[in-house]
Design an enzyme around this catalytic site. Sequence first.
Site, short mmCIF file in Angstrom:
data_model
loop_
_atom_site.label_atom_id
_atom_site.label_comp_id
_atom_site.label_asym_id
_atom_site.label_seq_id
_atom_site.Cartn_x
_atom_site.Cartn_y
_atom_site.Cartn_z
N ARG A 79 0.86 -1.18 0.00
CA ARG A 79 0.00 0.00 0.00
C ARG A 79 0.90 1.24 0.00
O ARG A 79 1.89 1.30 0.74
CB ARG A 79 -0.90 0.04 1.24
CG ARG A 79 -2.10 -0.89 1.17
CD ARG A 79 -3.14 -0.48 0.11
NE ARG A 79 -4.27 -1.39 0.06
CZ ARG A 79 -4.38 -2.44 -0.73
NH1 ARG A 79 -3.41 -2.73 -1.59
NH2 ARG A 79 -5.47 -3.20 -0.72
N GLU A 125 -4.39 7.21 -4.93
CA GLU A 125 -4.66 6.53 -6.20
C GLU A 125 -6.06 6.88 -6.69
O GLU A 125 -7.00 6.79 -5.91
CB GLU A 125 -4.53 5.01 -6.04
CG GLU A 125 -3.12 4.57 -5.71
CD GLU A 125 -2.98 3.05 -5.56
OE1 GLU A 125 -3.93 2.32 -5.90
OE2 GLU A 125 -1.92 2.61 -5.11
N HIS A 158 -1.04 -0.28 -9.79
CA HIS A 158 -1.79 -1.17 -8.90
C HIS A 158 -2.37 -2.37 -9.66
O HIS A 158 -3.58 -2.59 -9.68
CB HIS A 158 -2.90 -0.41 -8.17
CG HIS A 158 -3.29 -1.07 -6.87
ND1 HIS A 158 -3.64 -0.38 -5.75
CD2 HIS A 158 -3.36 -2.39 -6.53
CE1 HIS A 158 -3.92 -1.22 -4.78
NE2 HIS A 158 -3.75 -2.45 -5.22
#
Length: 323
Positions: A235, A264, A283
């Site tokens: 993360r 994000e 991601h």
Amino acid sequence: MMLKAVYTDTDDLDPTAGIERLTAAGFEVLYLQTHDAEEIVAAAADADALLLGYAPITSGMLAKMEKLQIISLLSTGYDNIDISAATALEICVSNIGATSAEEVAIHALALTLSITRGIETYREVSARREWFKTPYPFIPPRLSTKKIGVVGFGNIGSQFAKIAQPLFESVSFYDPMIMLGVVINGIESKSLDNLLEDSDVISLHLPLLPETHHLFNEKTFAKMKKSSVIINVSRGGLIDPAALVRALDSGQLSAAGLDVLESEPPAIDDPLLTHSRVLITPHVAFLSEYSMSAYIEVQAENILQWFSGKEVKNCVNGIKVKK
Ligand code: NAD
């Protein structure tokens, strides 16, 4: 009475298989595809189950969803939920467990190998048709003389360590749940400071929690070996991004491989997006043909387990069905 299940968002994943399973089991199913708090609360005020993607769920929202028994995530990380509020309300929060552990571990290794072999640099050299370019813009280290440090030795960290082990001189890890000095399949548990001082590559495989937010900051980077590499597929919030840019610019770190960012999607002017020492992917570490459908299946399965009175094996906050 019919049970109600509400999907907040599934990003790019196709929820059809999950919707069909829940409908076949007798649920009324709503699919919102939103991150908007008001929309979620309005649709889920009388819901028994919430199927969550990346929408944030606050304690205020939970208080308005009075019938909610379970929140089933479409991810391993559960940092978008106020987990202590959910636990206080006895709402089970489940994740997708180890469904994409193989993909994420391999992605971390792919970033590590691309960086340590200079793949990006040499792709650019070839594209410029500078085939025999000397002096070489990057001379890779010999990997069998380099050490890897894994922070977080759960499903993904332990798989990453196992596949990296044959390539590197040694692999060690830090995990507060495992005693120092324990050796698991040749992989030794060390203190975080020892790991940082000793490793040429540090790879992060721990959850984002209030206590791990910005765990990697100015001080942590200063403890790392000069010119070492950091890999983060966990993360973005684990790393202080401004401190990372400074560590890269000063040469304290030679490179970063990132699949996740603090915010994000990132701001258009996020310096990490274009930094010459950062190899970045958007991601996608979890992504594979397999995981795209398995995520949807496991998320729905967690709901079905809960309402059939079984223990939900992926429940991360330990809430059990009341018999
Ligand atoms: P896991 O729960 O199996 O393992 C996490 C490990 O971290 C545990 O062993 C835990 O003890 C350890 N840990 C907790 N606090 C720590 C700390 N302060 N320092 C070091 N270790 C600590 O989880 P996992 O399945 O291995 O997933 C790890 C993370 O990967 C998830 O939390 C998620 O954020 C991330 N993830 C990212 C993607 C992606 O697509 N990029 C996909 C899946 C998971």
